[in-house]
Design an enzyme around this catalytic site. Structure first.
Site, PDB file in Angstrom:
ATOM      1  N   SER A 178       1.023  -1.240  -0.224  1.00  0.00           N
ATOM      2  CA  SER A 178      -0.132   0.103  -0.434  1.00  0.00           C
ATOM      3  C   SER A 178       0.569   1.818  -0.288  1.00  0.00           C
ATOM      4  O   SER A 178       2.170   1.096  -0.385  1.00  0.00           O
ATOM      5  CB  SER A 178      -1.091  -0.302   1.097  1.00  0.00           C
ATOM      6  OG  SER A 178      -1.945   1.000   1.272  1.00  0.00           O
ATOM      7  N   ASP A 287      -9.466  -4.957  -5.261  1.00  0.00           N
ATOM      8  CA  ASP A 287      -8.601  -3.344  -4.900  1.00  0.00           C
ATOM      9  C   ASP A 287      -9.425  -2.351  -5.462  1.00  0.00           C
ATOM     10  O   ASP A 287      -9.550  -2.255  -6.290  1.00  0.00           O
ATOM     11  CB  ASP A 287      -7.115  -3.426  -4.656  1.00  0.00           C
ATOM     12  CG  ASP A 287      -6.416  -2.658  -4.032  1.00  0.00           C
ATOM     13  OD1 ASP A 287      -7.531  -1.433  -4.203  1.00  0.00           O
ATOM     14  OD2 ASP A 287      -5.154  -2.676  -4.589  1.00  0.00           O
ATOM     15  N   HIS A 317      -7.456  -5.126  -1.163  1.00  0.00           N
ATOM     16  CA  HIS A 317      -6.781  -4.000  -0.291  1.00  0.00           C
ATOM     17  C   HIS A 317      -5.675  -4.692   0.742  1.00  0.00           C
ATOM     18  O   HIS A 317      -6.099  -4.363   1.352  1.00  0.00           O
ATOM     19  CB  HIS A 317      -6.862  -3.219  -0.529  1.00  0.00           C
ATOM     20  CG  HIS A 317      -5.464  -1.279  -0.352  1.00  0.00           C
ATOM     21  ND1 HIS A 317      -5.143  -1.342  -1.390  1.00  0.00           N
ATOM     22  CD2 HIS A 317      -4.745  -1.437   0.486  1.00  0.00           C
ATOM     23  CE1 HIS A 317      -4.069  -0.626  -0.776  1.00  0.00           C
ATOM     24  NE2 HIS A 317      -4.172  -0.438   0.040  1.00  0.00           N
TER      25      HIS A 317
END
Length: 349
Positions: A178, A287, A317
């Protein structure tokens, strides 16, 4: 009979000063107040934090200061199943959290680092960095550069004993999930452009970018779809906070097309002539940023970069963070292991 002067009337009739109030509340963890001050809540219990980590994993770990000026630390992991005669690749890992929350101390990140160290195997350096909004970008990128400068200094000898005994400084990989994946991208750019010099001892052999946290002012189709979908009361979706996190992480007044968020934004450095090491990108099929991840891979490939894409259908995600011992995470570990060792010994691509 009493009287008052105009000045006295103005003072007595003026409104009392307004107390600072919350202008941004990010997940109940970070609050930005109207006077610019920030409050942080250390209680993360409302997030899906891992409660039980196996205690028999064959890995030792310790915390090390890499930047005394800013009080920044990293957690160093080494597998105990490998003898001193064998040097191991080094995986420098940056955690996610939208540049605003989290730490390597989170049980979820700790568990993931344990798995990477033990199962690749590798020396894993899981690094903290300064968080926004107290320290807006590019502070996190600067801290990542400090990690690699520290690693360069360690390679010269006289540093940490674990690194001296086990680390192969010629086989270093930068990795992150991320926001940490975005940091890994920026490290690769700075290395390729020559703004980060590591000397002759340290070589970054590859880059592992897990569901990178990129942004842009124009919505992608997958982002628009996620915005329109109702969220179940029991469902946790970190993406609901992405816009807010960008607001409090980017420099004041910046949009999501700022180079720190959008690698292909109008002010971003062209990457065509910037050398990249081999890159592994992991994309989660559910995601909301999957379209941005696909664009990132396609555009780097069009520039001639060596980029491998690993797709995890049905995953959201941060799945490796939220379920580090799940089946999909087992698969991810295998993909990263193959990438690291194929990049080292040949056959990647």
């Amino acid at each position: 009979m009493s009287s008052s002067s105009p000045a006295a009337s103005a003072v007595s009739g003026s409104a009392p000063p307004q107390a600072p109030h919350v202008v941004e509340d990010c997940m109940g963890i970070v609050q930005l107040l109207s006077d610019g001050t920030v409050t942080r809540n250390s209680d993360y219990s409302h997030l899906p934090i891992l409660r039980d980590i196996p205690s028999d994993l064959p890995v030792q770990w310790k915390d090390v200061v890499y930047d005394a000026t800013h009080g920044l630390r990293l957690r160093m992991y080494r597998p105990t199943t490998v003898g001193k005669a064998k040097k191991l690749p080094v995986l420098v890992y940056f955690h996610g959290g939208g540049f605003c929350i989290a730490s390597f101390e989170w049980p979820n990140f700790h568990a993931g680092a344990l798995r990477l160290a033990g199962e690749l195997p590798a020396i894993v350096l899981s690094a903290d960095y300064r968080l926004a909004p107290e320290h807006r970008l590019p502070a996190a990128h600067e801290d990542a550069m400090a990690v690699f400068s520290w690693l360069r200094d360690q390679s010269s000898g006289g540093g940490d004993a674990w690194l001296a005994e086990f680390a192969d400084f010629g086989r270093v990989f930068v990795c992150g999930d991320s926001a940490g994946g975005t940091i890994a991208h920026h490290v690769a750019v700075r290395l390729g452009s020559g703004t980060l010099a590591l000397g002759d001892q340290v070589r970054v052999a590859g880059c592992v970018i897990l569901w990178p946290y990129f942004g842009g002012e124009e919505r992608t189709a997958s982002e628009a779809e996620a915005e329109a979908r109702p969220l179940a009361s029991s469902e946790f979706d970190p993406g609901r906070n992405f816009d807010q996190m960008w607001r409090i992480a980017l420099p004041k007044g910046a949009t999501r097309d700022h180079p720190a968020a959008n690698p292909f934004g109008p002010e971003s450095v062209p990457l065509d002539d910037v050398p990249f090491p081999p890159v592994l990108v992991a994309k989660a099929g559910k995601d909301r940023m999957r379209d941005r991840v696909a664009e990132y891979v396609n555009r780097l490939r069009a520039m001639g970069k060596n980029v491998e894409l690993a797709e995890f259908v049905g995953q959201g995600h941060g799945f490796f963070v939220f379920e580090p011992f799940g089946k999909a995470s087992d698969e991810l570990i295998g993909v990263v292991k193959r990438f690291v060792y194929c990049t080292i010994y040949g056959g990647h691509g």
